[in-house]
Motif scaffolding. Sequence first.
Motif, PDB file in Angstrom:
ATOM      1  N   LEU A   8      71.652  76.343   5.965  1.00  0.00           N
ATOM      2  CA  LEU A   8      70.204  76.318   6.119  1.00  0.00           C
ATOM      3  C   LEU A   8      69.735  77.723   6.460  1.00  0.00           C
ATOM      4  CD1 LEU A   8      67.424  74.911   6.594  1.00  0.00           C
ATOM      5  CD2 LEU A   8      68.172  74.559   8.979  1.00  0.00           C
ATOM      6  N   GLY A   9      68.771  78.214   5.695  1.00  0.00           N
ATOM      7  CA  GLY A   9      68.193  79.512   5.962  1.00  0.00           C
ATOM      8  C   GLY A   9      66.687  79.407   6.125  1.00  0.00           C
ATOM      9  N   VAL A  10      66.147  80.065   7.117  1.00  0.00           N
ATOM     10  CA  VAL A  10      64.704  80.045   7.385  1.00  0.00           C
ATOM     11  C   VAL A  10      64.209  81.492   7.385  1.00  0.00           C
ATOM     12  CG1 VAL A  10      62.911  79.454   9.059  1.00  0.00           C
ATOM     13  CG2 VAL A  10      64.868  77.924   8.737  1.00  0.00           C
ATOM     14  N   ILE A  11      63.199  81.753   6.528  1.00  0.00           N
ATOM     15  CA  ILE A  11      62.687  83.108   6.379  1.00  0.00           C
ATOM     16  C   ILE A  11      61.162  83.075   6.461  1.00  0.00           C
ATOM     17  CG2 ILE A  11      62.558  85.148   4.881  1.00  0.00           C
ATOM     18  CD1 ILE A  11      65.126  84.129   3.515  1.00  0.00           C
ATOM     19  N   GLY A  12      60.611  83.774   7.450  1.00  0.00           N
ATOM     20  CA  GLY A  12      59.169  83.926   7.553  1.00  0.00           C
ATOM     21  C   GLY A  12      58.410  82.623   7.687  1.00  0.00           C
ATOM     22  N   LEU A  13      59.006  81.643   8.334  1.00  0.00           N
ATOM     23  CA  LEU A  13      58.362  80.330   8.449  1.00  0.00           C
ATOM     24  C   LEU A  13      57.301  80.342   9.540  1.00  0.00           C
ATOM     25  CD1 LEU A  13      58.380  77.304   7.572  1.00  0.00           C
ATOM     26  CD2 LEU A  13      59.859  76.893   9.557  1.00  0.00           C
ATOM     27  N   SER A  14      56.109  79.927   9.190  1.00  0.00           N
ATOM     28  CA  SER A  14      55.048  79.727  10.175  1.00  0.00           C
ATOM     29  C   SER A  14      54.401  78.389   9.892  1.00  0.00           C
ATOM     30  CB  SER A  14      54.011  80.855  10.131  1.00  0.00           C
ATOM     31  OG  SER A  14      53.384  80.903   8.857  1.00  0.00           O
ATOM     32  N   ALA A  15      53.872  77.763  10.947  1.00  0.00           N
ATOM     33  CA  ALA A  15      53.299  76.428  10.794  1.00  0.00           C
ATOM     34  C   ALA A  15      52.268  76.187  11.880  1.00  0.00           C
ATOM     35  CB  ALA A  15      54.395  75.362  10.859  1.00  0.00           C
ATOM     36  N   GLY A  16      51.376  75.256  11.623  1.00  0.00           N
ATOM     37  CA  GLY A  16      50.369  74.892  12.610  1.00  0.00           C
ATOM     38  C   GLY A  16      49.519  73.761  12.093  1.00  0.00           C
ATOM     39  N   TYR A  17      48.421  73.514  12.760  1.00  0.00           N
ATOM     40  CA  TYR A  17      47.501  72.466  12.355  1.00  0.00           C
ATOM     41  C   TYR A  17      46.152  72.729  13.020  1.00  0.00           C
ATOM     42  CZ  TYR A  17      49.431  70.705  16.758  1.00  0.00           C
ATOM     43  OH  TYR A  17      49.881  70.605  18.059  1.00  0.00           O
ATOM     44  N   GLY A  18      45.111  72.113  12.459  1.00  0.00           N
ATOM     45  CA  GLY A  18      43.776  72.303  13.014  1.00  0.00           C
ATOM     46  C   GLY A  18      43.317  73.740  13.010  1.00  0.00           C
ATOM     47  N   GLY A  19      43.806  74.517  12.040  1.00  0.00           N
ATOM     48  CA  GLY A  19      43.405  75.915  11.971  1.00  0.00           C
ATOM     49  C   GLY A  19      44.127  76.822  12.949  1.00  0.00           C
ATOM     50  N   ARG A  20      45.069  76.269  13.710  1.00  0.00           N
ATOM     51  CA  ARG A  20      45.817  77.063  14.706  1.00  0.00           C
ATOM     52  C   ARG A  20      47.247  77.300  14.231  1.00  0.00           C
ATOM     53  NH1 ARG A  20      46.584  73.815  19.484  1.00  0.00           N
ATOM     54  NH2 ARG A  20      47.393  75.734  20.414  1.00  0.00           N
ATOM     55  N   THR A  21      47.742  78.505  14.443  1.00  0.00           N
ATOM     56  CA  THR A  21      49.150  78.791  14.190  1.00  0.00           C
ATOM     57  C   THR A  21      49.944  78.427  15.441  1.00  0.00           C
ATOM     58  OG1 THR A  21      48.647  80.579  12.661  1.00  0.00           O
ATOM     59  CG2 THR A  21      50.850  80.556  13.627  1.00  0.00           C
ATOM     60  N   ILE A  22      50.854  77.475  15.303  1.00  0.00           N
ATOM     61  CA  ILE A  22      51.668  77.022  16.434  1.00  0.00           C
ATOM     62  C   ILE A  22      53.030  77.714  16.433  1.00  0.00           C
ATOM     63  CG2 ILE A  22      52.655  75.017  17.606  1.00  0.00           C
ATOM     64  CD1 ILE A  22      49.593  75.054  17.503  1.00  0.00           C
ATOM     65  N   VAL A  23      53.645  77.791  15.260  1.00  0.00           N
ATOM     66  CA  VAL A  23      54.928  78.485  15.108  1.00  0.00           C
ATOM     67  C   VAL A  23      54.650  79.780  14.352  1.00  0.00           C
ATOM     68  CG1 VAL A  23      57.239  78.419  14.121  1.00  0.00           C
ATOM     69  CG2 VAL A  23      56.235  76.335  15.088  1.00  0.00           C
ATOM     70  N   HIS A  24      54.871  80.906  15.029  1.00  0.00           N
ATOM     71  CA  HIS A  24      54.635  82.206  14.415  1.00  0.00           C
ATOM     72  C   HIS A  24      55.817  82.568  13.520  1.00  0.00           C
ATOM     73  CE1 HIS A  24      51.030  82.993  16.820  1.00  0.00           C
ATOM     74  NE2 HIS A  24      51.648  82.291  17.761  1.00  0.00           N
TER      75      HIS A  24
END
Length: 266
Positions: free
Chosen positions: A9-25
């Motif tokens: 498993l490789g993760v590159i530049g992953l960002s995530a959020g909801y409601g217009g907010r970035t939760i995981v930078h």
Amino acid sequence: MMAGFDDALGVIGLSAGYGGRTIVHPLDLAPVAPGQVVSLIGPNAAGKTTLLRALAGLHPAQGSVRLGDRDLLRLPLADHARFVTYMPQSLPQRVALTVLETVVSALRASPVDGAIGSDQAILARAMEVIDRVGIGALAMTGLDHLSGGQRQLASLAQALARGPRILLLDEPISALDLHYQLRVMKLVRELAAERGMIALMVLHDLSIAARWSDRILVFAEGRLVADGPPAQAITPDILASVYRVAADISGPPDRLHIDLRDILDD
């Protein structure tokens, strides 16, 4: 049989959020090899659950999540679910199905090795998983009649029945007594080794995370602040910075003893 390292498993530049907010930078992770167990730790609202849900395809995310040569974020959700199974903190409360019926449903939806098999074979496989989790006596009990801890175990059986390449567990032992906490952690490690499965789980008990994990990811405010073997990721300095607690840590790497001494002023 252990999968090849090409299926890491490789993760590159992953960002995530909801409601217009970035939760995981934006997050980069060194490859996680098949068979490894990785624990995510950190204070409440650090982004751990959001990260798991993003990896599961349940939250919008940017970046790349690769399993071997597949970019999971580019797959339709149904194809994504062939490789990744997410176990939330609890099952829906008002479900009339029995434990056995939920596991059978999981097997029919995601047959292990791509073969559905006969009804008898499915029932046998479902009971094998239920027994291995340790809840065989509850197989014919409705989910709506289970305690919180029993529901967690039923949810784990359902997730394991899917035979995922990547298993994502959100606080899988939070409602369990000591016996079942250790049983679940031991089972996850065994199945990861047997199947070449990658397991990522959110845990709050640092001693359990250190004992059963190959690797620890420490999060704070949606950012990765430490990544490594338990003895490198759980240190007095990191606990002071992330949790605002003073702690002494002793013991060998696979048996860390964490003595919390005091809280630190903000």
